[in-house]
Design an enzyme around this catalytic site. Sequence first.
Site, mmCIF file in Angstrom:
data_model
loop_
_atom_site.group_PDB
_atom_site.id
_atom_site.type_symbol
_atom_site.label_atom_id
_atom_site.label_comp_id
_atom_site.label_asym_id
_atom_site.label_seq_id
_atom_site.Cartn_x
_atom_site.Cartn_y
_atom_site.Cartn_z
ATOM 1 C CE LYS A 114 6.232 5.274 -3.933
ATOM 2 N NZ LYS A 114 5.805 4.588 -2.696
ATOM 3 C CE LYS A 197 13.786 6.275 -4.382
ATOM 4 N NZ LYS A 197 12.973 6.102 -3.189
ATOM 5 C CE LYS A 200 9.329 -0.695 -4.470
ATOM 6 N NZ LYS A 200 9.472 -0.857 -3.048
HETATM 7 P P1 ADP Z 1 8.549 2.792 -0.012
HETATM 8 O O1 ADP Z 1 7.896 2.751 -1.335
HETATM 9 O O2 ADP Z 1 7.713 2.383 1.156
HETATM 10 O O3 ADP Z 1 9.323 4.035 0.242
HETATM 11 P P2 ADP Z 1 10.950 1.480 -0.599
HETATM 12 O O4 ADP Z 1 11.084 0.033 -0.922
HETATM 13 O O5 ADP Z 1 11.155 2.520 -1.621
HETATM 14 O O6 ADP Z 1 9.528 1.585 -0.019
HETATM 15 O O7 ADP Z 1 11.836 1.829 0.654
HETATM 16 C C1 ADP Z 1 11.969 1.031 1.823
HETATM 17 C C2 ADP Z 1 13.080 1.617 2.673
HETATM 18 O O8 ADP Z 1 14.299 1.599 1.943
HETATM 19 C C3 ADP Z 1 12.856 3.077 3.060
HETATM 20 O O9 ADP Z 1 13.357 3.278 4.369
HETATM 21 C C4 ADP Z 1 13.668 3.851 2.076
HETATM 22 O O10 ADP Z 1 14.101 5.078 2.601
HETATM 23 C C5 ADP Z 1 14.834 2.919 1.843
HETATM 24 N N1 ADP Z 1 15.388 3.059 0.484
HETATM 25 C C6 ADP Z 1 14.737 2.818 -0.679
HETATM 26 N N2 ADP Z 1 15.540 3.025 -1.748
HETATM 27 C C7 ADP Z 1 16.740 3.402 -1.232
HETATM 28 C C8 ADP Z 1 18.009 3.738 -1.818
HETATM 29 N N3 ADP Z 1 18.209 3.722 -3.122
HETATM 30 N N4 ADP Z 1 19.019 4.067 -0.991
HETATM 31 C C9 ADP Z 1 18.848 4.076 0.348
HETATM 32 N N5 ADP Z 1 17.690 3.765 0.966
HETATM 33 C C10 ADP Z 1 16.645 3.426 0.200
HETATM 34 NA NA NA Z 2 11.044 4.908 -0.736
#
Ligand code: ADP
Ligand code: NA
Length: 328
Positions: A114, A197, A200
């Site tokens: 990040k 992965k 956003k």
């Molecule tokens: P943060 O920045 O708090 O990690 P995210 O929006 O990235 O927030 O993630 C929120 C949830 O979604 C977390 O439990 C994360 O592990 C899950 N997550 C995020 N991206 C993925 C992905 N591509 N595949 C599976 N799980 C995901």
């Molecule tokens: Na995450």
Amino acid sequence: AAKPRVFSGIQPTADSFHLGNYLGALREWVTMQDTADAFYCVVDLHAITVAQDPDELRRRTRVSAAQLLALGIDPERSTLFVQSHVPEHAQLSWVLECLTGFGEAGRMTQFKDKSARQEAEHVGVGLFTYPILQAADILLYQTDAVPVGEDQRQHLELTRNLAQRFNSRFGPTFALPTAHIPKDTAKIQDLQDPTAKMSKSVPAGVVELMESPKRSAKKIRSAVTDLEKEIRYDVENKAGISNLLVIYSALTGRSIAELEAAYEGKGYGDLKKDLGEVVVDFVTPFQEQVQGYLDDVAELDKVLRKGAEHAREVGAATLRTVFDRIGF
Ligand code: ADP
Ligand code: NA
């Protein structure tokens, strides 16, 4: 026996959750309500680790809560609340920061990822200490299990280390939480770069639950695949097709083997078109429900206030013990 305690949180940093959030984590949140005493939190304290516009943050916090309700989080069965409504999160976080080694925090790979995306002088200390706040979120509720995607495993390990450190220094205080990571969908990949992965930062590769369903279907149709023709699950050589199969299987309950058989002799275009329709059928009623919750903001706020009241009772009890143990 008492039901296991579950905690998980999600940031209100976008106008929509994406399919990776849903299949990797939020779907599990919904399921775990049946067997656990679940605490689900919109983590706005985490959101301000990067700059946020105040009105937008307020709006996105409500949109996030509305999406959770629409996905099936039931405030009669689970505790749904907003992190900043429960000041004990920040209070416990400070205590845990004082127990965390600088080098230990520095090894968190998500911080490296990040912070690498921002100019050095814009990287706040909060982004660095973020996993410690996350540990506080979890430990405050004496959590047994944390439903999250694979990318959160390292943070969970830090949480366990901090809990053990506190317990051995000051006496048993915190439950030791375990990560509850879904087997097949813990990592949904980006549609444009299926080796990364879904996240956003790359819009064309991300299916947003709140975008127009047509747009989602188009993104699926434009997903990067490979030069072969065969629809087969093979992550090494066919990351794009494998990702589409995982998504398809998760949204329909049909196994990957069943899908492979059904698409034998068919083309990638057929698979993409059908999966696009599956996604449209999923998000269309979902979006109507979200709108329903947003049409009555007073009621939504009431639900969240009630959740915070209950969360505070539980969290304050933990914090009283913590303060007592450390000599406050
Ligand atoms: P943060 O920045 O708090 O990690 P995210 O929006 O990235 O927030 O993630 C929120 C949830 O979604 C977390 O439990 C994360 O592990 C899950 N997550 C995020 N991206 C993925 C992905 N591509 N595949 C599976 N799980 C995901
Ligand atoms: Na995450």
